[in-house]
Enzyme design. Structure first.
Site, short mmCIF file in Angstrom:
data_model
loop_
_atom_site.label_atom_id
_atom_site.label_comp_id
_atom_site.label_asym_id
_atom_site.label_seq_id
_atom_site.Cartn_x
_atom_site.Cartn_y
_atom_site.Cartn_z
N HIS A 196 1.05 -1.43 -0.23
CA HIS A 196 0.09 0.63 -0.20
C HIS A 196 0.87 1.02 0.05
O HIS A 196 1.95 1.10 0.29
CB HIS A 196 -0.58 -0.32 1.32
CG HIS A 196 0.35 -0.13 2.28
ND1 HIS A 196 0.56 -1.24 2.97
CD2 HIS A 196 0.97 0.68 3.18
CE1 HIS A 196 1.17 -0.55 3.55
NE2 HIS A 196 1.32 0.09 4.01
N HIS A 247 6.17 5.88 -1.08
CA HIS A 247 6.47 5.07 -1.86
C HIS A 247 6.16 3.65 -1.49
O HIS A 247 5.50 3.98 -0.53
CB HIS A 247 8.51 4.63 -1.22
CG HIS A 247 8.06 4.62 0.12
ND1 HIS A 247 8.27 6.03 1.29
CD2 HIS A 247 8.90 3.58 0.69
CE1 HIS A 247 7.65 5.44 2.03
NE2 HIS A 247 8.15 4.00 2.29
P1 ATP Z 1 5.80 -4.40 10.34
O1 ATP Z 1 6.56 -3.11 11.49
O2 ATP Z 1 5.40 -5.07 11.33
O3 ATP Z 1 7.39 -4.80 9.67
P2 ATP Z 1 4.45 -2.35 8.96
O4 ATP Z 1 5.92 -1.79 9.04
O5 ATP Z 1 3.98 -2.67 7.70
O6 ATP Z 1 4.98 -3.54 9.44
P3 ATP Z 1 3.03 -1.44 10.66
O7 ATP Z 1 4.11 -0.57 11.55
O8 ATP Z 1 1.54 -0.60 11.55
O9 ATP Z 1 3.00 -2.45 9.47
O10 ATP Z 1 2.52 0.00 9.33
C1 ATP Z 1 2.19 0.55 8.76
C2 ATP Z 1 2.49 1.66 7.98
O11 ATP Z 1 2.71 2.78 7.99
C3 ATP Z 1 3.54 0.96 6.89
O12 ATP Z 1 3.58 1.48 5.16
C4 ATP Z 1 4.84 1.16 7.54
O13 ATP Z 1 5.19 1.79 6.35
C5 ATP Z 1 4.26 2.75 7.88
N1 ATP Z 1 4.59 3.27 9.49
C6 ATP Z 1 4.56 2.34 10.08
N2 ATP Z 1 5.05 3.16 11.73
C7 ATP Z 1 5.61 4.49 10.89
C8 ATP Z 1 6.35 6.10 11.30
N3 ATP Z 1 6.59 5.95 12.52
N4 ATP Z 1 6.23 6.64 10.69
C9 ATP Z 1 5.78 6.42 9.63
N5 ATP Z 1 5.27 5.93 8.47
C10 ATP Z 1 5.17 4.37 9.59
#
Ligand code: ATP
Ligand code: MG
Length: 190
Positions: free
Chosen positions: A40, A129
């Site tokens: 996404h 991205h």
């Molecule tokens: P995992 O953390 O298990 O590797 P994930 O990153 O896909 O999986 P989440 O951490 O819940 O799952 O993040 C959901 C979305 O939000 C993803 O697209 C992630 O890149 C983005 N995201 C997560 N944390 C942040 C942050 N602190 N700032 C900006 N974007 C974020």
């Protein structure tokens, strides 16, 4: 609940990204590949939100989305960040091919709505991205050769999606909570 706002991709675009991942898997080492079905474009990460706050905030997300016309997007080239010597994230770019590109403005409108709802400001600039893989161990993954991006057909994007993310040992599980249509669209992704 852990929440974020994102653009969903049409099935055929996720399938193309899955093909790209398969190709890259053969060319580089040390990555944890994300499931293509869940790829996404994150517009605003919200983090931990209480259920009653979420209910209240949704009106603001809906209003922000409704102020923007449907977008036309296209996959861009691949890259790694923060840099090829210590890659942590492997991503595919995404380009706004709309007549008047407004993807950045849409993200800014959601950022402004988030601040209005009391979220701490996101200090990092919006760099659209699609995360394809994360390094298994920082500094150990190899970057793919430059170029070699995915097939680049344009696709329409007509809604912002509110996702819940559950961090499970097997990886994040995303659930669609609500979809907010952009203006003049039935909310289709493609
Ligand atoms: P995992 O953390 O298990 O590797 P994930 O990153 O896909 O999986 P989440 O951490 O819940 O799952 O993040 C959901 C979305 O939000 C993803 O697209 C992630 O890149 C983005 N995201 C997560 N944390 C942040 C942050 N602190 N700032 C900006 N974007 C974020
Ligand atoms: Mg994460």
């Amino acid at each position: 609940m852990r929440l974020f706002l994102a653009l969903e991709l049409p099935d055929e675009v996720r399938a193309a990204l899955g093909d790209l991942q398969r190709r890259l898997r053969a060319e580089c080492r040390g990555w944890r590949w994300v499931a293509p079905g869940g790829i996404h474009l994150t517009l605003r990460f919200l983090g931990e939100v209480a259920a009653e706050d979420d209910r209240r905030q949704r009106a603001a997300w809906r209003a922000a989305a409704a102020a923007f016309p449907q977008l036309r997007l296209r996959l861009g080239g691949i890259g790694v960040c923060p840099g090829p010597s210590r890659p942590r994230v492997l991503w595919a770019g995404i380009e706004d091919r709309s007549e008047r590109p407004r993807l950045g403005e849409l993200a800014a409108a959601l950022e402004s709505a988030a601040r209005g709802a009391g979220f701490a400001p996101e200090e990092r600039p919006f760099r659209p991205h699609l995360t394809l893989a994360r390094a298994e161990r920082e500094g150990r993954a190899t970057a793919p050769p430059a170029g070699g991006g995915p097939a680049a057909a344009e696709f329409p994007c007509g809604r912002v999606t509110l996702f819940r993310s559950e961090l499970l040992p097997t990886g994040a599980r995303y659930t669609v909570l609500e979809e907010f249509p952009l203006a003049g669209s039935g909310g289709e992704v493609g």
